[in-house]
Design a protein around this motif. Structure first.
Motif, PDB file in Angstrom:
ATOM      1  N   MET A  72       3.111   9.745 -10.005  1.00  0.00           N
ATOM      2  CA  MET A  72       2.599  10.196 -11.250  1.00  0.00           C
ATOM      3  C   MET A  72       2.497  10.819 -11.632  1.00  0.00           C
ATOM      4  SD  MET A  72      -0.327   9.461 -12.996  1.00  0.00           S
ATOM      5  CE  MET A  72      -1.385   9.220 -11.276  1.00  0.00           C
ATOM      6  N   TYR A  73       1.365  11.364 -10.092  1.00  0.00           N
ATOM      7  CA  TYR A  73       1.360  13.189 -10.094  1.00  0.00           C
ATOM      8  C   TYR A  73       2.503  13.812 -10.476  1.00  0.00           C
ATOM      9  CZ  TYR A  73      -1.643  17.011  -8.489  1.00  0.00           C
ATOM     10  OH  TYR A  73      -1.902  18.711  -7.844  1.00  0.00           O
ATOM     11  N   ASN A  74       2.666  14.407  -9.652  1.00  0.00           N
ATOM     12  CA  ASN A  74       4.205  15.138  -9.611  1.00  0.00           C
ATOM     13  C   ASN A  74       4.712  15.295 -11.518  1.00  0.00           C
ATOM     14  OD1 ASN A  74       3.941  15.603  -7.221  1.00  0.00           O
ATOM     15  ND2 ASN A  74       5.749  14.551  -6.763  1.00  0.00           N
ATOM     16  N   ARG A  75       5.020  13.741 -11.734  1.00  0.00           N
ATOM     17  CA  ARG A  75       5.630  14.047 -13.431  1.00  0.00           C
ATOM     18  C   ARG A  75       4.415  14.351 -14.060  1.00  0.00           C
ATOM     19  NH1 ARG A  75       9.844   9.502 -14.639  1.00  0.00           N
ATOM     20  NH2 ARG A  75      10.179   8.971 -12.397  1.00  0.00           N
ATOM     21  N   MET A  76       2.984  14.228 -14.093  1.00  0.00           N
ATOM     22  CA  MET A  76       1.745  14.663 -14.513  1.00  0.00           C
ATOM     23  C   MET A  76       1.992  16.564 -14.264  1.00  0.00           C
ATOM     24  SD  MET A  76      -1.919  13.680 -14.503  1.00  0.00           S
ATOM     25  CE  MET A  76      -2.224  14.604 -13.661  1.00  0.00           C
ATOM     26  N   THR A  77       2.088  16.808 -13.488  1.00  0.00           N
ATOM     27  CA  THR A  77       1.743  18.311 -13.226  1.00  0.00           C
ATOM     28  C   THR A  77       2.967  19.116 -13.371  1.00  0.00           C
ATOM     29  OG1 THR A  77       1.155  18.229 -10.706  1.00  0.00           O
ATOM     30  CG2 THR A  77       2.225  19.890 -10.974  1.00  0.00           C
ATOM     31  N   ILE A 100      -0.694   1.274 -19.366  1.00  0.00           N
ATOM     32  CA  ILE A 100      -0.118   0.441 -19.008  1.00  0.00           C
ATOM     33  C   ILE A 100       0.052  -0.203 -17.282  1.00  0.00           C
ATOM     34  CG2 ILE A 100       2.155   1.356 -17.923  1.00  0.00           C
ATOM     35  CD1 ILE A 100       2.222   3.721 -19.776  1.00  0.00           C
ATOM     36  N   GLY A 101      -0.735  -0.012 -16.966  1.00  0.00           N
ATOM     37  CA  GLY A 101      -1.434  -0.552 -15.430  1.00  0.00           C
ATOM     38  C   GLY A 101      -1.482  -1.785 -15.968  1.00  0.00           C
ATOM     39  N   LYS A 102      -2.932  -1.703 -16.750  1.00  0.00           N
ATOM     40  CA  LYS A 102      -3.171  -2.859 -17.426  1.00  0.00           C
ATOM     41  C   LYS A 102      -2.432  -3.873 -17.830  1.00  0.00           C
ATOM     42  CE  LYS A 102      -7.902  -1.248 -17.769  1.00  0.00           C
ATOM     43  NZ  LYS A 102      -8.852  -0.228 -18.471  1.00  0.00           N
ATOM     44  N   LYS A 103      -1.728  -3.324 -19.273  1.00  0.00           N
ATOM     45  CA  LYS A 103      -0.845  -4.333 -19.491  1.00  0.00           C
ATOM     46  C   LYS A 103       0.312  -5.004 -19.111  1.00  0.00           C
ATOM     47  CE  LYS A 103       1.065  -5.899 -23.605  1.00  0.00           C
ATOM     48  NZ  LYS A 103       0.990  -6.658 -24.471  1.00  0.00           N
ATOM     49  N   LEU A 104       1.031  -4.096 -17.545  1.00  0.00           N
ATOM     50  CA  LEU A 104       1.613  -5.071 -17.246  1.00  0.00           C
ATOM     51  C   LEU A 104       0.610  -5.672 -15.535  1.00  0.00           C
ATOM     52  CD1 LEU A 104       3.734  -1.887 -15.789  1.00  0.00           C
ATOM     53  CD2 LEU A 104       4.828  -3.754 -17.024  1.00  0.00           C
ATOM     54  N   THR A 105       0.021  -5.526 -15.948  1.00  0.00           N
ATOM     55  CA  THR A 105      -1.308  -6.066 -14.751  1.00  0.00           C
ATOM     56  C   THR A 105      -0.610  -7.641 -15.862  1.00  0.00           C
ATOM     57  OG1 THR A 105      -2.510  -4.871 -13.543  1.00  0.00           O
ATOM     58  CG2 THR A 105      -3.447  -7.786 -13.539  1.00  0.00           C
ATOM     59  N   ASN A 116       0.648  -0.928   0.131  1.00  0.00           N
ATOM     60  CA  ASN A 116      -0.006  -0.208  -0.102  1.00  0.00           C
ATOM     61  C   ASN A 116       0.993   1.327   0.322  1.00  0.00           C
ATOM     62  OD1 ASN A 116      -2.614  -1.415  -0.067  1.00  0.00           O
ATOM     63  ND2 ASN A 116      -3.177  -1.424   2.436  1.00  0.00           N
ATOM     64  N   GLU A 117       1.725   1.272   1.171  1.00  0.00           N
ATOM     65  CA  GLU A 117       2.786   2.880   0.676  1.00  0.00           C
ATOM     66  C   GLU A 117       3.469   2.718  -0.615  1.00  0.00           C
ATOM     67  OE1 GLU A 117       5.316   2.141   4.413  1.00  0.00           O
ATOM     68  OE2 GLU A 117       3.710   2.346   5.753  1.00  0.00           O
ATOM     69  N   LEU A 118       4.025   1.994  -1.146  1.00  0.00           N
ATOM     70  CA  LEU A 118       4.598   1.666  -2.545  1.00  0.00           C
ATOM     71  C   LEU A 118       3.624   2.136  -3.147  1.00  0.00           C
ATOM     72  CD1 LEU A 118       7.227   0.813  -4.312  1.00  0.00           C
ATOM     73  CD2 LEU A 118       6.339  -1.243  -4.216  1.00  0.00           C
ATOM     74  N   GLU A 119       2.454   1.542  -3.508  1.00  0.00           N
ATOM     75  CA  GLU A 119       1.114   1.781  -4.300  1.00  0.00           C
ATOM     76  C   GLU A 119       0.950   3.762  -4.385  1.00  0.00           C
ATOM     77  OE1 GLU A 119      -3.093   1.089  -5.381  1.00  0.00           O
ATOM     78  OE2 GLU A 119      -2.193   0.333  -4.853  1.00  0.00           O
ATOM     79  N   MET A 120       1.194   4.443  -3.053  1.00  0.00           N
ATOM     80  CA  MET A 120       0.957   5.827  -3.167  1.00  0.00           C
ATOM     81  C   MET A 120       2.247   6.284  -3.031  1.00  0.00           C
ATOM     82  SD  MET A 120      -0.835   8.101  -1.625  1.00  0.00           S
ATOM     83  CE  MET A 120      -1.587   7.679  -0.323  1.00  0.00           C
TER      84      MET A 120
END
Length: 94
Positions: free
Chosen positions: A25-30, A69-74, A15-19
């Motif tokens: 991702m948010y910072n890169r997008m911003t 990307i998330g779906k493909k990696l899954t 959970n911490e890793l996902e956060m």
């Protein structure tokens, strides 16, 4: 504990890793959308209509790509898991 179940500590770590990944991702997008859509020198304190539309599109594309990307990696992870199970079964059968 059955195979495939995670301990509380492992779940907390996941959970911490996902956060952390979501924050990254948010910072890169911003940064990416700001560089693309907002000039370095601006006069108005508010976004112009063009800047707002650009940011909306940029964010939507960024999130769509992130989702794909998330779906493909899954899917790849599930394929790898299935392949490993087959290999284990074949090794046990021989």
């Amino acid at each position: 504990m059955a195979q495939g179940e995670l301990s509380d500590a492992a779940m907390k770590f996941v959970n911490e890793l996902e956060m952390e990944m979501m924050v990254d991702m948010y910072n890169r997008m911003t940064v990416a959308c700001q560089k693309k859509c907002i000039p370095a020198k601006y006069k108005d304190p508010d976004l112009t209509k063009g800047e707002a539309v650009c940011i909306d599109r940029c964010v939507a594309k960024y999130l769509e790509v992130h989702d794909r990307i998330g779906k493909k990696l899954t899917a790849l992870s599930q394929q790898d898991e299935a392949t490993m199970k087959k290999m284990q079964q074949q090794a046990q059968g021989n």
